[in-house]
Design a protein around this motif. Sequence first.
Motif, PDB file in Angstrom:
ATOM      1  N   ASN A  46      -8.420 -13.192  -0.078  1.00  0.00           N
ATOM      2  CA  ASN A  46      -9.104 -11.915  -0.294  1.00  0.00           C
ATOM      3  C   ASN A  46      -8.042 -10.842  -0.082  1.00  0.00           C
ATOM      4  O   ASN A  46      -7.672 -10.524   1.045  1.00  0.00           O
ATOM      5  CB  ASN A  46     -10.267 -11.762   0.691  1.00  0.00           C
ATOM      6  CG  ASN A  46     -11.078 -10.505   0.438  1.00  0.00           C
ATOM      7  OD1 ASN A  46     -10.561  -9.478   0.024  1.00  0.00           O
ATOM      8  ND2 ASN A  46     -12.368 -10.589   0.710  1.00  0.00           N
ATOM      9  N   HIS A  47      -7.504 -10.296  -1.174  1.00  0.00           N
ATOM     10  CA  HIS A  47      -6.337  -9.423  -1.083  1.00  0.00           C
ATOM     11  C   HIS A  47      -6.619  -8.154  -0.280  1.00  0.00           C
ATOM     12  O   HIS A  47      -5.692  -7.540   0.258  1.00  0.00           O
ATOM     13  CB  HIS A  47      -5.848  -9.066  -2.483  1.00  0.00           C
ATOM     14  CG  HIS A  47      -5.524 -10.262  -3.327  1.00  0.00           C
ATOM     15  ND1 HIS A  47      -4.629 -11.231  -2.929  1.00  0.00           N
ATOM     16  CD2 HIS A  47      -5.995 -10.656  -4.538  1.00  0.00           C
ATOM     17  CE1 HIS A  47      -4.545 -12.157  -3.866  1.00  0.00           C
ATOM     18  NE2 HIS A  47      -5.376 -11.834  -4.850  1.00  0.00           N
ATOM     19  N   SER A  48      -7.873  -7.773  -0.194  1.00  0.00           N
ATOM     20  CA  SER A  48      -8.229  -6.635   0.660  1.00  0.00           C
ATOM     21  C   SER A  48      -8.133  -7.021   2.131  1.00  0.00           C
ATOM     22  O   SER A  48      -7.599  -6.272   2.950  1.00  0.00           O
ATOM     23  CB  SER A  48      -9.646  -6.159   0.324  1.00  0.00           C
ATOM     24  OG  SER A  48     -10.050  -5.131   1.197  1.00  0.00           O
ATOM     25  N   ALA A  49      -8.613  -8.208   2.484  1.00  0.00           N
ATOM     26  CA  ALA A  49      -8.575  -8.650   3.876  1.00  0.00           C
ATOM     27  C   ALA A  49      -7.145  -8.894   4.365  1.00  0.00           C
ATOM     28  O   ALA A  49      -6.864  -8.775   5.554  1.00  0.00           O
ATOM     29  CB  ALA A  49      -9.401  -9.930   4.029  1.00  0.00           C
ATOM     30  N   THR A  50      -6.235  -9.238   3.450  1.00  0.00           N
ATOM     31  CA  THR A  50      -4.834  -9.451   3.852  1.00  0.00           C
ATOM     32  C   THR A  50      -4.027  -8.164   3.875  1.00  0.00           C
ATOM     33  O   THR A  50      -2.857  -8.179   4.259  1.00  0.00           O
ATOM     34  CB  THR A  50      -4.134 -10.441   2.891  1.00  0.00           C
ATOM     35  OG1 THR A  50      -4.066  -9.869   1.580  1.00  0.00           O
ATOM     36  CG2 THR A  50      -4.864 -11.770   2.847  1.00  0.00           C
ATOM     37  N   GLN A  96      -3.217  -6.382   1.185  1.00  0.00           N
ATOM     38  CA  GLN A  96      -2.442  -6.192  -0.041  1.00  0.00           C
ATOM     39  C   GLN A  96      -3.149  -5.299  -1.053  1.00  0.00           C
ATOM     40  O   GLN A  96      -2.516  -4.830  -2.007  1.00  0.00           O
ATOM     41  CB  GLN A  96      -2.147  -7.555  -0.687  1.00  0.00           C
ATOM     42  CG  GLN A  96      -1.156  -8.409   0.078  1.00  0.00           C
ATOM     43  CD  GLN A  96       0.271  -7.906  -0.062  1.00  0.00           C
ATOM     44  OE1 GLN A  96       0.578  -7.074  -0.908  1.00  0.00           O
ATOM     45  NE2 GLN A  96       1.159  -8.408   0.787  1.00  0.00           N
ATOM     46  N   ALA A  97      -4.429  -5.036  -0.879  1.00  0.00           N
ATOM     47  CA  ALA A  97      -5.169  -4.228  -1.842  1.00  0.00           C
ATOM     48  C   ALA A  97      -6.305  -3.494  -1.148  1.00  0.00           C
ATOM     49  O   ALA A  97      -6.850  -3.973  -0.140  1.00  0.00           O
ATOM     50  CB  ALA A  97      -5.726  -5.108  -2.970  1.00  0.00           C
ATOM     51  N   ALA A 127      -8.520 -11.869 -11.954  1.00  0.00           N
ATOM     52  CA  ALA A 127      -8.522 -11.552 -10.521  1.00  0.00           C
ATOM     53  C   ALA A 127      -7.798 -10.216 -10.332  1.00  0.00           C
ATOM     54  O   ALA A 127      -6.591 -10.118 -10.562  1.00  0.00           O
ATOM     55  CB  ALA A 127      -7.824 -12.650  -9.724  1.00  0.00           C
ATOM     56  N   ARG A 128      -8.540  -9.177  -9.949  1.00  0.00           N
ATOM     57  CA  ARG A 128      -7.959  -7.843  -9.827  1.00  0.00           C
ATOM     58  C   ARG A 128      -7.541  -7.551  -8.385  1.00  0.00           C
ATOM     59  O   ARG A 128      -8.223  -7.948  -7.442  1.00  0.00           O
ATOM     60  CB  ARG A 128      -8.957  -6.774 -10.280  1.00  0.00           C
ATOM     61  CG  ARG A 128      -9.216  -6.783 -11.773  1.00  0.00           C
ATOM     62  CD  ARG A 128     -10.272  -5.759 -12.172  1.00  0.00           C
ATOM     63  NE  ARG A 128     -10.298  -5.563 -13.619  1.00  0.00           N
ATOM     64  CZ  ARG A 128     -10.980  -6.311 -14.467  1.00  0.00           C
ATOM     65  NH1 ARG A 128     -11.719  -7.315 -13.995  1.00  0.00           N
ATOM     66  NH2 ARG A 128     -10.945  -6.080 -15.759  1.00  0.00           N
ATOM     67  N   ALA A 129      -6.446  -6.805  -8.243  1.00  0.00           N
ATOM     68  CA  ALA A 129      -5.997  -6.319  -6.933  1.00  0.00           C
ATOM     69  C   ALA A 129      -5.497  -4.894  -7.133  1.00  0.00           C
ATOM     70  O   ALA A 129      -4.481  -4.672  -7.790  1.00  0.00           O
ATOM     71  CB  ALA A 129      -4.894  -7.201  -6.365  1.00  0.00           C
ATOM     72  N   TYR A 130      -6.235  -3.926  -6.571  1.00  0.00           N
ATOM     73  CA  TYR A 130      -5.942  -2.514  -6.789  1.00  0.00           C
ATOM     74  C   TYR A 130      -5.432  -1.829  -5.521  1.00  0.00           C
ATOM     75  O   TYR A 130      -6.030  -1.956  -4.450  1.00  0.00           O
ATOM     76  CB  TYR A 130      -7.211  -1.770  -7.241  1.00  0.00           C
ATOM     77  CG  TYR A 130      -7.416  -1.737  -8.727  1.00  0.00           C
ATOM     78  CD1 TYR A 130      -7.101  -0.603  -9.473  1.00  0.00           C
ATOM     79  CD2 TYR A 130      -7.923  -2.835  -9.401  1.00  0.00           C
ATOM     80  CE1 TYR A 130      -7.294  -0.565 -10.839  1.00  0.00           C
ATOM     81  CE2 TYR A 130      -8.127  -2.814 -10.769  1.00  0.00           C
ATOM     82  CZ  TYR A 130      -7.806  -1.662 -11.490  1.00  0.00           C
ATOM     83  OH  TYR A 130      -8.004  -1.642 -12.839  1.00  0.00           O
ATOM     84  N   MET A 131      -4.363  -1.118  -5.649  1.00  0.00           N
ATOM     85  CA  MET A 131      -3.823  -0.163  -4.687  1.00  0.00           C
ATOM     86  C   MET A 131      -3.556  -0.754  -3.313  1.00  0.00           C
ATOM     87  O   MET A 131      -4.422  -0.815  -2.461  1.00  0.00           O
ATOM     88  CB  MET A 131      -4.728   1.067  -4.540  1.00  0.00           C
ATOM     89  CG  MET A 131      -3.986   2.265  -3.948  1.00  0.00           C
ATOM     90  SD  MET A 131      -5.076   3.598  -3.449  1.00  0.00           S
ATOM     91  CE  MET A 131      -5.786   2.902  -1.943  1.00  0.00           C
ATOM     92  N   GLN A 132      -2.326  -1.153  -3.123  1.00  0.00           N
ATOM     93  CA  GLN A 132      -1.885  -1.578  -1.801  1.00  0.00           C
ATOM     94  C   GLN A 132      -1.892  -0.364  -0.871  1.00  0.00           C
ATOM     95  O   GLN A 132      -1.257   0.660  -1.169  1.00  0.00           O
ATOM     96  CB  GLN A 132      -0.480  -2.166  -1.894  1.00  0.00           C
ATOM     97  CG  GLN A 132       0.033  -2.784  -0.612  1.00  0.00           C
ATOM     98  CD  GLN A 132       1.411  -3.376  -0.804  1.00  0.00           C
ATOM     99  OE1 GLN A 132       2.276  -2.739  -1.393  1.00  0.00           O
ATOM    100  NE2 GLN A 132       1.603  -4.596  -0.340  1.00  0.00           N
ATOM    101  N   PRO A 133      -2.612  -0.395   0.255  1.00  0.00           N
ATOM    102  CA  PRO A 133      -2.732   0.791   1.102  1.00  0.00           C
ATOM    103  C   PRO A 133      -1.400   1.364   1.573  1.00  0.00           C
ATOM    104  O   PRO A 133      -1.269   2.589   1.733  1.00  0.00           O
ATOM    105  CB  PRO A 133      -3.572   0.284   2.285  1.00  0.00           C
ATOM    106  CG  PRO A 133      -4.389  -0.825   1.714  1.00  0.00           C
ATOM    107  CD  PRO A 133      -3.498  -1.499   0.715  1.00  0.00           C
ATOM    108  N   ALA A 134      -0.400   0.499   1.789  1.00  0.00           N
ATOM    109  CA  ALA A 134       0.878   0.985   2.312  1.00  0.00           C
ATOM    110  C   ALA A 134       1.702   1.722   1.264  1.00  0.00           C
ATOM    111  O   ALA A 134       2.541   2.559   1.608  1.00  0.00           O
ATOM    112  CB  ALA A 134       1.686  -0.180   2.878  1.00  0.00           C
TER     113      ALA A 134
END
Length: 505
Positions: free
Chosen positions: A381-385, A387-388, A477-484
């Motif tokens: 879950n790229h949000s939980a890690t 990365q997104a 599989a979408r991954a949007y905007m890495q918070p960092a």
Amino acid sequence: MIRLSLIRSRALLALTATALMVASSATAAEAASIQPSDASQAKFLAAEGPHSASGTGWQTARFLRQLGRYGYVSQSGAEAVFDLNERYCSGAVFSGMWPNPQSPYIVTRLPEVPGQAPNTNPPVSWRLRQDEAVVLIGTTPPPEEYYSFDLTMVRGSLQTGPVLWTSIGDPINLKTVRTTGPTPFGRSFALVITGNRRTQAKVDKMLAASGLGAATNNMTIPPAMFRLGLDAGADQFLLGMRTSAPLPGFEQALERYRATPPLQVFRVRPGGSGNQTQPVYLPDPLPVPNLRVSGTGATELNLNPTLQLLRQRIIDAHPGYNATDGVVERGFEESYPGLQDKLVIDPPTTGVGALSNDADDPITPNFALPEGSFLVAYGTNHSATGQAAYSSVTVYADEKAAVALAAENNLNLYGSARDFIGDQKNADKFYAWTFSRAGDGGPTGAHVTMLPSTNSDFCAQYGGNRPVDLSTLRLVARAYMQPATLSRPALSSLLLDRVLVFTPK
């Protein structure tokens, strides 16, 4: 265990509550105790007023008066949702082109300048005189995981295809937007699109005099890469707003926002005494803006052992089926390389596909899913890690139509991997979601989405009759905007999402 996604959601809600306290005279205790609920939604709407353009009416009126003082003329446009599933079924577009059903575009529609060459995709795409600007004044959406304004260029006909559809620079997203308030949600803002430095300076000055100086956002169409003008050889542009994954309690507020976008749009230009298609200002090209850099060096790859365990546990849980592996792969090229190589989108060819500079959108090859079968999408879950900010998985049908059947985002995916690896301490960094055609004899439960049968008439729900091959599927599989970084995560830092297709033995 408190979900990480809810922790982040409540942090955002707390920030929003602070702003609402000022506007609605709520007490400090009330602001601190605001929870994701109908009450929080009601407070949001009470503080900001109904979602309509009237919230920025006085600023818009001032801006229109400023245009007259500077000798500018304007034409009004409109904002409306552009549902690519529906548009495909009605025959308006040659393909759905893998739309995100959880984030339908809110598209800017502009009138043509009298005498210009007709647009090939009216009214959603438009040409722009080299000294013109598009000005959007309005209110930002309610709290959600991600929203952005994406400026794109479209060459070709969306009705007949194929098209070269590329992003122009970085989008303005919820972390980069300038508004009149302390939060990016439910606040007044202005957006200016132009390729001319003189025009940008004058329009920005007018907006400052209208009370929007600190809330003005500039987007550039760089003449070094795109051809501005109103003749048949000029490029055409499209401004789309993405709104994704409302925070708990704000679902209805987002529905209201999409139904009646509180946005007013104008095409503005210095007035002349003659032909409106001819520029008044000499060319004064803005440079190509620097792009935000993706990736921090942090990686999900150390989670690979758990990913392999998750795969095996999913297979073991379904002994009556044969399992076939699939993996997503880079399908959409980044916009500026794709622009230079003229990589058109023509499903099943992905090309650039209007890929946002905020996003990684890996995609599987096409595969079959007959009746009695199901697929399990799984991965990190790229949000939980971290990365997104927003991630999702979406199932599409028909290799040419590329219409969306079902989707789940990171808020829903969170915790779903516990069904298989609940004994692992990092289980909540993963997801596992089933999309099924196996009926009651197949998987059931909270983490299962039933897909329509292969015999269904997909377009009937939109009043259309175009055929759609529901037996041929594809997954994005979408991954949007890495918070960092406030940009796309580096694809090399992600564990690629995976698919297991289960067919009866």
